[in-house]
Enzyme design. Structure first.
Site, PDB file in Angstrom:
ATOM      1  N   HIS A 152       0.826  -1.214   0.000  1.00 49.86           N
ATOM      2  CA  HIS A 152       0.000   0.000   0.000  1.00 49.86           C
ATOM      3  C   HIS A 152       0.859   1.262   0.000  1.00 49.86           C
ATOM      4  O   HIS A 152       0.418   2.321   0.445  1.00 49.86           O
ATOM      5  CB  HIS A 152      -0.944   0.020   1.204  1.00 49.86           C
ATOM      6  CG  HIS A 152      -1.772  -1.218   1.353  1.00 49.86           C
ATOM      7  ND1 HIS A 152      -2.945  -1.432   0.658  1.00 49.86           N
ATOM      8  CD2 HIS A 152      -1.563  -2.339   2.103  1.00 49.86           C
ATOM      9  CE1 HIS A 152      -3.440  -2.615   0.985  1.00 49.86           C
ATOM     10  NE2 HIS A 152      -2.620  -3.184   1.850  1.00 49.86           N
ATOM     11  N   SER A 172      14.771  21.723 -16.123  1.00 50.12           N
ATOM     12  CA  SER A 172      13.594  22.564 -16.283  1.00 50.12           C
ATOM     13  C   SER A 172      13.994  23.868 -16.970  1.00 50.12           C
ATOM     14  O   SER A 172      15.085  24.381 -16.760  1.00 50.12           O
ATOM     15  CB  SER A 172      12.985  22.879 -14.908  1.00 50.12           C
ATOM     16  OG  SER A 172      12.094  23.974 -14.986  1.00 50.12           O
ATOM     17  N   LYS A 230      16.207  21.663 -11.021  1.00 46.76           N
ATOM     18  CA  LYS A 230      15.503  20.434 -11.337  1.00 46.76           C
ATOM     19  C   LYS A 230      16.358  19.421 -12.090  1.00 46.76           C
ATOM     20  O   LYS A 230      17.132  19.754 -12.969  1.00 46.76           O
ATOM     21  CB  LYS A 230      14.253  20.730 -12.179  1.00 46.76           C
ATOM     22  CG  LYS A 230      13.178  21.513 -11.484  1.00 46.76           C
ATOM     23  CD  LYS A 230      12.571  20.745 -10.313  1.00 46.76           C
ATOM     24  CE  LYS A 230      11.799  19.519 -10.764  1.00 46.76           C
ATOM     25  NZ  LYS A 230      10.624  19.861 -11.590  1.00 46.76           N
ATOM     26  N   GLU A 236       9.726   8.455 -17.008  1.00 48.39           N
ATOM     27  CA  GLU A 236       8.354   8.907 -17.193  1.00 48.39           C
ATOM     28  C   GLU A 236       7.851   8.572 -18.597  1.00 48.39           C
ATOM     29  O   GLU A 236       6.673   8.200 -18.776  1.00 48.39           O
ATOM     30  CB  GLU A 236       8.279  10.414 -16.953  1.00 48.39           C
ATOM     31  CG  GLU A 236       8.510  10.801 -15.499  1.00 48.39           C
ATOM     32  CD  GLU A 236       8.659  12.301 -15.296  1.00 48.39           C
ATOM     33  OE1 GLU A 236       8.760  12.718 -14.137  1.00 48.39           O
ATOM     34  OE2 GLU A 236       8.702  13.055 -16.299  1.00 48.39           O
TER      35      GLU A 236
END
Length: 460
Positions: free
Chosen positions: A156, A277, A283, A290
């Protein structure tokens, strides 16, 4: 230019209709397979006497010229010729004249395109299997380095029990091994020749389907001509197996994305597999992970798309089946590239072992150890579970962990608890003690690694 099939027609179609119906924009990817199929077909026609030896030799020589132009990058396809088959035939006609028209004897575009796709997927599967083998090897190499690296195990997405990082990695190895087995098993349904089934009913010419299959390296031929030209199960199976593979990669990428976040800091991806970024200088984004996660959706879509095309489709060939290729090509490219990126990303990432281990020291993932400790000393497990649950609640309110509880307090809870409780609560001890078959104990993980290495050595 007159259509090669246009003898029965009085009117020519408009340009936009030709464009809508043409497939050459994408099925030109089958050009090598189409030439190979034609070479095998014409050789068989010559050997059976359907064409003279001279005719077969002239056609084969013309096809070789076309193949040479393909290799040189000088081959040009036209929309007017609709698909790869008519384009090749037209190019052959330009090389050798009207004898080129004899190539299509005892053959239809229906069995021709099916043959092309069988040849294409047979080669694609070999590439996918090789890429899968390479990725599985990366996982085994990484696991070999981290048998005794401790990390939180989750259920979980909550800390559950500490596990070996190698154990976690080998779970994905297991998934990818099943993927490899599925792709390998599907080869038997790809390695079948439809050539010679013609449009749907076979042919009156005395062809030798076994011979053309042999020339193309197929293990078998379709026994039913209707099935041969209308079967797309082998593509559906490829798309289905690819969807499962991409789902596994997507799950793994989700964890990599979490692990390299500021909250986890378990790993750091190489700069080669991250981006920055345009506005936030600090970043470092896990874009490749992704993208793999995102590309699983397009592979799922390709599977659903073909299933929908095939739903309710009557025998034998229908133009709908032209829609079987783009999703197949896209999935092949997506899967192969994703496997390559995943292997590179994992082999170059940095594992922060101390951060992983620390995450298991400031939590209650050792609560099961305390419950097992009490059960091993005679307390019924359900009672031990309740005792430990209440203790965890008390510790949470006090802002401490189980290893911070003084011995006197432990003994007030149960006289079964002694000083040996503290070593039992240590994360490394908790992991090492899990000796059950397939568990996270170090000896069990080493056994799993040995099994994985044996599988890889025998290419299973």
């Amino acid at each position: 230019m007159a259509k090669l099939w246009g003898g029965r027609f009085e009117e020519t179609s408009e340009a936009w209709v030709d464009s809508f119906g043409a497939s050459i924009s994408f099925d030109q990817q089958l050009v090598q397979e189409d030439i190979a199929g034609s070479l095998a077909h014409v050789q068989m026609l010559g050997e059976t006497g359907i064409l003279t030896t001279a005719e077969a030799a002239e056609i084969a020589a013309g096809l070789q010229v076309v193949a040479a132009k393909l290799a040189a990058g000088t081959l040009a396809f036209s929309l007017e010729n609709e698909d790869i088959h008519l384009n090749i035939e037209s190019l052959l006609f330009a090389e050798i004249g009207s004898v080129a028209g004899k190539l299509h004897t005892a053959r239809s575009r229906n069995d021709q395109v099916a043959t092309d796709m069988h040849l294409y997927l047979k080669q694609t599967l070999q590439t996918v299997l090789a890429k899968l083998q390479a990725l599985r090897q990366v996982l085994v190499n990484l696991a070999d380095e981290h048998v005794e690296t401790i990390m939180p195990g989750y259920t979980h997405l909550q800390h559950a029990q500490p596990v070996s990082f190698a154990h976690h990695l080998l779970a994905y190895y297991g998934m990818l091994t099943r993927d490899s087995q599925r792709f390998s098993e599907s080869l038997t349904r790809v390695d079948i020749s439809p050539l010679g089934a013609a449009a749907l009913a076979g042919t009156t010419f005395p062809i030798d389907r076994q011979r053309s299959a042999e020339l193309l390296g197929f293990a078998a031929v379709y026994p039913n001509s209707l099935d041969a030209v209308s079967d797309r199960d082998f593509i559906v199976e490829f798309l289905s197996n690819s969807s499962l593979l991409m789902m596994h990669l997507s799950r793994f990428c989700e964890e990599l994305i979490l692990w390299c976040s500021h909250e986890f800091q378990f790993i750091e991806l190489s700069d080669a597999y991250a981006t920055g970024s345009s506005i936030m200088p600090q970043k470092k984004n896990p874009d490749m992970a992704e993208l793999i996660r995102g590309k699983s959706g397009r592979v799922y879509g390709n599977l659903l798309g073909l299933l929908t095309v095939l739903k309710g489709l009557p025998l034998a060939y229908n133009k709908d089946l032209q829609e079987d290729k783009e999703g197949m090509f896209d999935t092949a490219k997506t899967v192969i590239t994703s496997l390559e990126v995943m292997a590179g990303m994992l082999s170059t990432m940095t594992v922060h072992q101390e951060q992983m281990a620390q995450a298991t020291e400031q939590d209650f993932s050792n609560a099961t150890e305390l419950a097992d400790y009490l059960a091993a000393k005679g307390m019924p497990f359900r009672e031990a579970h309740e005792v430990v649950g209440k203790l965890v609640l008390a510790c949470t309110k006090r802002g401490i962990y189980l290893q911070d509880v003084p011995l006197a307090e432990y003994q007030a809870i149960s006289p079964l608890i002694d000083e040996d409780i503290y070593p039992a609560l240590a994360s490394k001890t908790a992991v090492a003690r899990r000796h059950s078959l397939g568990g996270t104990g170090f000896d069990q993980v080493r056994w799993q690694l040995a099994l994985a290495k044996e599988q890889l050595a025998t290419a299973q």
